[in-house]
Design a protein around this motif. Structure first.
Motif, PDB file in Angstrom:
ATOM      1  N   GLU A   1       0.854  -1.187   0.000  1.00 52.32           N
ATOM      2  CA  GLU A   1       0.000   0.000   0.000  1.00 52.32           C
ATOM      3  C   GLU A   1       0.883   1.228   0.000  1.00 52.32           C
ATOM      4  OE1 GLU A   1      -2.519  -0.378   3.443  1.00 52.32           O
ATOM      5  OE2 GLU A   1      -3.658  -2.008   2.562  1.00 52.32           O
ATOM      6  N   ARG A   2       0.362   2.302  -0.543  1.00 53.34           N
ATOM      7  CA  ARG A   2       1.093   3.572  -0.548  1.00 53.34           C
ATOM      8  C   ARG A   2       0.427   4.536   0.415  1.00 53.34           C
ATOM      9  NH1 ARG A   2       5.488   4.532  -3.544  1.00 53.34           N
ATOM     10  NH2 ARG A   2       5.844   2.998  -5.147  1.00 53.34           N
ATOM     11  N   MET A   3       1.268   5.211   1.172  1.00 54.24           N
ATOM     12  CA  MET A   3       0.814   6.299   2.038  1.00 54.24           C
ATOM     13  C   MET A   3       1.653   7.505   1.639  1.00 54.24           C
ATOM     14  SD  MET A   3       0.186   4.500   5.719  1.00 54.24           S
ATOM     15  CE  MET A   3      -0.855   5.801   6.344  1.00 54.24           C
ATOM     16  N   GLY A   4       1.088   8.329   0.774  1.00 52.39           N
ATOM     17  CA  GLY A   4       1.882   9.408   0.199  1.00 52.39           C
ATOM     18  C   GLY A   4       2.939   8.790  -0.700  1.00 52.39           C
ATOM     19  N   ARG A   5       4.200   9.099  -0.430  1.00 54.21           N
ATOM     20  CA  ARG A   5       5.296   8.539  -1.221  1.00 54.21           C
ATOM     21  C   ARG A   5       5.866   7.277  -0.580  1.00 54.21           C
ATOM     22  NH1 ARG A   5       8.941  13.678  -1.767  1.00 54.21           N
ATOM     23  NH2 ARG A   5       9.591  13.093  -3.864  1.00 54.21           N
ATOM     24  N   ALA A   6       5.397   6.934   0.603  1.00 54.42           N
ATOM     25  CA  ALA A   6       5.921   5.782   1.338  1.00 54.42           C
ATOM     26  C   ALA A   6       5.218   4.487   0.940  1.00 54.42           C
ATOM     27  CB  ALA A   6       5.765   6.008   2.833  1.00 54.42           C
ATOM     28  N   ILE A   7       5.972   3.410   0.973  1.00 58.88           N
ATOM     29  CA  ILE A   7       5.448   2.065   0.700  1.00 58.88           C
ATOM     30  C   ILE A   7       5.312   1.345   2.031  1.00 58.88           C
ATOM     31  CG2 ILE A   7       5.929  -0.164  -0.384  1.00 58.88           C
ATOM     32  CD1 ILE A   7       7.787   1.430  -2.339  1.00 58.88           C
ATOM     33  N   ARG A   8       4.205   0.635   2.184  1.00 53.58           N
ATOM     34  CA  ARG A   8       3.989  -0.209   3.357  1.00 53.58           C
ATOM     35  C   ARG A   8       3.500  -1.562   2.882  1.00 53.58           C
ATOM     36  NH1 ARG A   8       2.397   2.406   8.531  1.00 53.58           N
ATOM     37  NH2 ARG A   8       3.436   4.404   8.455  1.00 53.58           N
ATOM     38  N   ILE A   9       4.048  -2.596   3.474  1.00 49.62           N
ATOM     39  CA  ILE A   9       3.617  -3.948   3.147  1.00 49.62           C
ATOM     40  C   ILE A   9       2.993  -4.553   4.394  1.00 49.62           C
ATOM     41  CG2 ILE A   9       4.318  -6.235   2.368  1.00 49.62           C
ATOM     42  CD1 ILE A   9       6.718  -4.853   0.953  1.00 49.62           C
ATOM     43  N   PRO A  10       1.661  -4.647   4.448  1.00 47.58           N
ATOM     44  CA  PRO A  10       1.012  -5.306   5.587  1.00 47.58           C
ATOM     45  C   PRO A  10       1.410  -6.781   5.601  1.00 47.58           C
ATOM     46  CG  PRO A  10      -0.588  -4.111   4.247  1.00 47.58           C
ATOM     47  CD  PRO A  10       0.683  -4.161   3.474  1.00 47.58           C
ATOM     48  N   PHE A  11       1.485  -7.363   6.792  1.00 46.12           N
ATOM     49  CA  PHE A  11       1.837  -8.777   6.874  1.00 46.12           C
ATOM     50  C   PHE A  11       1.303  -9.424   8.136  1.00 46.12           C
ATOM     51  CE2 PHE A  11       5.472  -6.723   9.000  1.00 46.12           C
ATOM     52  CZ  PHE A  11       5.564  -7.460  10.173  1.00 46.12           C
ATOM     53  N   ALA A  12       1.266 -10.739   8.096  1.00 42.84           N
ATOM     54  CA  ALA A  12       1.076 -11.572   9.277  1.00 42.84           C
ATOM     55  C   ALA A  12       2.360 -12.381   9.390  1.00 42.84           C
ATOM     56  CB  ALA A  12      -0.120 -12.496   9.108  1.00 42.84           C
ATOM     57  N   ALA A  13       2.810 -12.632  10.613  1.00 40.70           N
ATOM     58  CA  ALA A  13       4.071 -13.354  10.798  1.00 40.70           C
ATOM     59  C   ALA A  13       3.950 -14.387  11.903  1.00 40.70           C
ATOM     60  CB  ALA A  13       5.192 -12.375  11.134  1.00 40.70           C
ATOM     61  N   LEU A  14       4.730 -15.432  11.771  1.00 40.75           N
ATOM     62  CA  LEU A  14       4.860 -16.463  12.798  1.00 40.75           C
ATOM     63  C   LEU A  14       6.143 -16.169  13.556  1.00 40.75           C
ATOM     64  CD1 LEU A  14       3.879 -19.186  14.010  1.00 40.75           C
ATOM     65  CD2 LEU A  14       5.385 -20.306  12.335  1.00 40.75           C
ATOM     66  N   VAL A  15       6.003 -15.854  14.850  1.00 44.45           N
ATOM     67  CA  VAL A  15       7.163 -15.460  15.654  1.00 44.45           C
ATOM     68  C   VAL A  15       7.222 -16.219  16.975  1.00 44.45           C
ATOM     69  CG1 VAL A  15       7.120 -13.128  14.664  1.00 44.45           C
ATOM     70  CG2 VAL A  15       6.057 -13.540  16.875  1.00 44.45           C
ATOM     71  N   GLN A  16       8.410 -16.181  17.561  1.00 38.00           N
ATOM     72  CA  GLN A  16       8.623 -16.626  18.934  1.00 38.00           C
ATOM     73  C   GLN A  16       9.499 -15.577  19.600  1.00 38.00           C
ATOM     74  OE1 GLN A  16      10.344 -20.556  18.023  1.00 38.00           O
ATOM     75  NE2 GLN A  16       8.975 -21.373  19.586  1.00 38.00           N
ATOM     76  N   ALA A  17       9.188 -15.261  20.850  1.00 32.02           N
ATOM     77  CA  ALA A  17       9.974 -14.283  21.601  1.00 32.02           C
ATOM     78  C   ALA A  17       9.700 -14.482  23.081  1.00 32.02           C
ATOM     79  CB  ALA A  17       9.607 -12.863  21.179  1.00 32.02           C
ATOM     80  N   HIS A  18      10.510 -13.835  23.901  1.00 32.44           N
ATOM     81  CA  HIS A  18      10.265 -13.860  25.338  1.00 32.44           C
ATOM     82  C   HIS A  18       8.914 -13.196  25.622  1.00 32.44           C
ATOM     83  CE1 HIS A  18      14.184 -15.445  26.381  1.00 32.44           C
ATOM     84  NE2 HIS A  18      14.737 -14.587  25.524  1.00 32.44           N
ATOM     85  N   ALA A  19       8.239 -13.644  26.663  1.00 36.04           N
ATOM     86  CA  ALA A  19       6.880 -13.185  26.980  1.00 36.04           C
ATOM     87  C   ALA A  19       6.736 -11.660  27.040  1.00 36.04           C
ATOM     88  CB  ALA A  19       6.388 -13.833  28.265  1.00 36.04           C
TER      89      ALA A  19
END
Length: 186
Positions: free
Chosen positions: A95-113
Motif C-alpha cells: 500500500e502507498r501512504m503518500g510517497r511511502a510504501i507499506r507492506i502489511p503482513f502476518a508473521a509467525l514469531v517466537q519471543a520472550h513473553a
C-alpha cells in the motif's frame, strides 16, 4: 508519530523515535539479550507492516522483507536489543501512504513473553520496531544499515484447535485485521 525520516550520516533513514533515543544515549553499548529457546516458547501469529527505507521500490522492498523470514530480528528498547525468531511471514498487497510504501503482513514469531506482551498491548499506540539482525554487527550499526523497518503491532488471540504451529499457522490469519493494523502504524 512513531517513525520519522531523518538525515543520519548524510543519508535519509527511516527510524523510530525510541531507536533514535537509544542510539543517542547508548551508541554501541546496546547489549544483545538472549535468544528465545525455540523448544520452550510458544509460537504466535503477529500483525504489522514492513516499511522500506527511502528510495527503495516495491519489488526490492518485498524481496528484502521476504529475506527476513526464518531469521532473527532485533528490537531495541533502551540499552537492550531483544531478539525475536521471525519464522515465517505472509506479506499482503503493498500500500502507498503518500510517497511511502507499506507492506502489511502476518508473521509467525517466537519471543520472550514481555516482548510478545508489548507487541499485543492494545493500550499502546507504539509498534515493536524490528530489524533483520546481522551477526558480527552491533545493534546500533545494524539499525543504521537496515533495508527497512519491520513494525509488529498486534497478536492474534482468537486461536482455536490447539496452539499455533509452523505447519498450519496461516489458518489463523485475519487478513482484514492485518491490513487495519498496518494502516494504524505511523
Amino acid at each position: 508519530m512513531q517513525y520519522a525520516l531523518i538525515e543520519i550520516q548524510k543519508r535519509m533513514l527511516l527510524i523510530a523515535a525510541n531507536e533514535m533515543q537509544s542510539l543517542d544515549t547508548y551508541h554501541d553499548a546496546i547489549a544483545e539479550q538472549d535468544k528465545p529457546d525455540e523448544t520452550q516458547h510458544p509460537y504466535h501469529v503477529c500483525y504489522g507492516c514492513y516499511m522500506p527505507q527511502h528510495g527503495i521500490d516495491e519489488d526490492k522492498a518485498l524481496e528484502d522483507f521476504k529475506a527476513a523470514r526464518d531469521h532473527w530480528i532485533g528490537y531495541i528498547q533502551q540499552e537492550k536489543c531483544h531478539i525475536i525468531a521471525f519464522h515465517d511471514a505472509e506479506p499482503m498487497e503493498p500500500e502507498r501512504m503518500g510517497r511511502a510504501i507499506r507492506i502489511p503482513f502476518a508473521a509467525l514469531v517466537q519471543a520472550h513473553a514481555p516482548v510478545i506482551e508489548q507487541i499485543g498491548d492494545k493500550a499502546s499506540v507504539q509498534a515493536v520496531t524490528g530489524f533483520l539482525r546481522y551477526a558480527g554487527m552491533s545493534p546500533a550499526t545494524n539499525i543504521l544499515n537496515r533495508p527497512g523497518v519491520i513494525a509488529l503491532k498486534g497478536v492474534e488471540r482468537r486461536v482455536k484447535d490447539g496452539p499455533v504451529n509452523p505447519a498450519d499457522w496461516r489458518k489463523h490469519i485475519d487478513r482484514d485485521r492485518a491490513k487495519r493494523t498496518a494502516r494504524a502504524i505511523k
